[in-house]
Write an enzyme that holds these catalytic residues in place. Structure first.
Site, PDB file in Angstrom:
ATOM      1  N   CYS A   1       2.531   0.384   1.963  1.00  0.00           N
ATOM      2  CA  CYS A   1       2.576   1.782   2.424  1.00  0.00           C
ATOM      3  C   CYS A   1       1.627   1.995   3.602  1.00  0.00           C
ATOM      4  O   CYS A   1       1.836   1.445   4.664  1.00  0.00           O
ATOM      5  CB  CYS A   1       2.308   2.720   1.253  1.00  0.00           C
ATOM      6  SG  CYS A   1       2.919   4.391   1.545  1.00  0.00           S
TER       7      CYS A   1
ATOM      8  N   GLU B   1       3.176  -1.624  -7.097  1.00  0.00           N
ATOM      9  CA  GLU B   1       2.041  -1.515  -8.024  1.00  0.00           C
ATOM     10  C   GLU B   1       2.177  -0.356  -9.006  1.00  0.00           C
ATOM     11  O   GLU B   1       1.457  -0.304  -9.999  1.00  0.00           O
ATOM     12  CB  GLU B   1       0.720  -1.389  -7.247  1.00  0.00           C
ATOM     13  CG  GLU B   1       0.445  -0.047  -6.593  1.00  0.00           C
ATOM     14  CD  GLU B   1       1.094   0.142  -5.223  1.00  0.00           C
ATOM     15  OE1 GLU B   1       2.045  -0.608  -4.911  1.00  0.00           O
ATOM     16  OE2 GLU B   1       0.670   1.041  -4.485  1.00  0.00           O
TER      17      GLU B   1
ATOM     18  N   HIS C   1       6.087   1.117  -3.326  1.00  0.00           N
ATOM     19  CA  HIS C   1       4.897   0.841  -4.147  1.00  0.00           C
ATOM     20  C   HIS C   1       5.243   0.010  -5.384  1.00  0.00           C
ATOM     21  O   HIS C   1       5.473   0.571  -6.453  1.00  0.00           O
ATOM     22  CB  HIS C   1       4.271   2.167  -4.603  1.00  0.00           C
ATOM     23  CG  HIS C   1       3.625   2.926  -3.500  1.00  0.00           C
ATOM     24  ND1 HIS C   1       2.383   2.630  -3.011  1.00  0.00           N
ATOM     25  CD2 HIS C   1       4.067   3.970  -2.777  1.00  0.00           C
ATOM     26  CE1 HIS C   1       2.064   3.462  -2.042  1.00  0.00           C
ATOM     27  NE2 HIS C   1       3.078   4.298  -1.865  1.00  0.00           N
TER      28      HIS C   1
END
Lengths: 80, 227
Positions: free
Chosen positions: B86, B204, B202
């Protein structure tokens, strides 16, 4: 010494912000607006012996940070 | 795997990355933007998401010139891996670690939603745990994710197989669900030596069933095996 740096998007690079502003201006019924491109203006004061020296330093500033030359052009004006 | 997660002022996803690294069995270490060196024996550098320097000037532009970036470049020169997510992807592009630039989303709006991605290849350190052509569900949250390059660079990336992920719909159709106008629906790209991966989505945040799925965990497990 004072200088003005103008950073603009290169021709052909999509400028959605410019398009939105263009749309807004047209919606006011303002006649004659054909297109809008948005850019950035930096007013810089710097200590330099000569306009040429100022321009050399400002070119470095543009190349290193102020403009991303993948999509942007810059123009340096040393005002004096 | 020892992962050095770099925090720049305005970054806010560093702890999400740390959780994902830990969950995959790695060791999460933190580094500060003003540091001159990375932690000893760093295998992986992570440039996390957020809003470094308030996205002033251009997203990632100021963070890309931070002191720690010299150490990141030295890490890459040594053959180390870098994951840039990002705002981290924007920083990596601005620092010249990856080609191109992330521009304002074509639709002008910040887009925050679940998003399917097509995994383009599984022979890299970042994607070995996935199946070829697999469609994964992760999330996106960005206002400037519109990946732009000139025609020659785009042709080079495609020719060298350097597209890591493309936006697609649930069926894997890359002509649908492009959230930001990215060229060729590109969501992530590799560096020339495939050791740096930059991506807008994302992974994560998709590591637990409780919060929507585990499709992002494979990326961290892949890195774990590569280290």
């Amino acid at each position: 010494m004072k200088a003005r740096i103008t950073v603009t998007l290169k021709t052909g690079v999509l400028d959605p912000q410019g398009k939105a502003i263009e749309g807004a201006l047209k919606s006011f019924g303002l006649g004659g607006i054909e297109s809008v491109r948005q850019g950035k203006l930096f007013e810089i004061e710097l200590a330099a012996q000569s306009p040429a020296e100022a321009e050399t330093r400002l070119k470095e500033a543009c190349e290193k940070l102020l403009a991303n030359t993948v999509v942007e052009n810059y123009r340096i004006e040393v005002i004096g | 795997m020892r992962a050095a997660i770099i925090t720049f002022p305005g970054i806010n996803r560093e702890n999400d990355i740390a959780r994902a690294v830990t969950m995959a069995g790695g060791e999460a270490l933190h580094a500060w933007h003003a540091d001159a060196d990375l932690p000893a024996k760093t295998d992986l550098v992570v440039l996390p998401g957020g809003f470094s320097y308030g996205d002033y000037l251009r997203c990632g532009a100021i963070a890309a010139r931070a002191p720690i970036m010299a150490a990141v470049k030295a890490h890459i020169a040594r053959g180390g891996h870098v994951l840039a997510v990002c705002n981290g992807f924007q920083i990596a592009c601005e620092a010249g670690l990856l080609p191109g630039i992330l521009m304002r989303n074509a639709g002008l709006k910040f887009v925050c939603r679940m998003q399917h991605l097509k995994v383009e290849r599984t022979d890299t350190a970042f994607t070995a745990a996935y199946q070829s052509g697999q469609v994964i569900a992760v999330c996106i949250a960005h206002g400037e994710g519109n990946y732009v390059t000139d025609d020659e660079t785009l042709a080079m990336l495609e020719g060298e197989g350097r597209v890591a992920f493309r936006y697609c719909d649930a069926a894997g159709d890359i002509t649908k669900r492009n959230p930001n106008g990215s060229r060729n629906a590109i969501a992530g790209v590799y560096s020339e030596n495939f050791r740096v991966l930059g991506m807008m989505p994302h992974p994560e945040n998709l590591i637990e069933i409780l919060v929507g799925g585990t499709d992002g965990l494979g990326l961290f497990e892949s890195l774990m095996k590569a280290a």
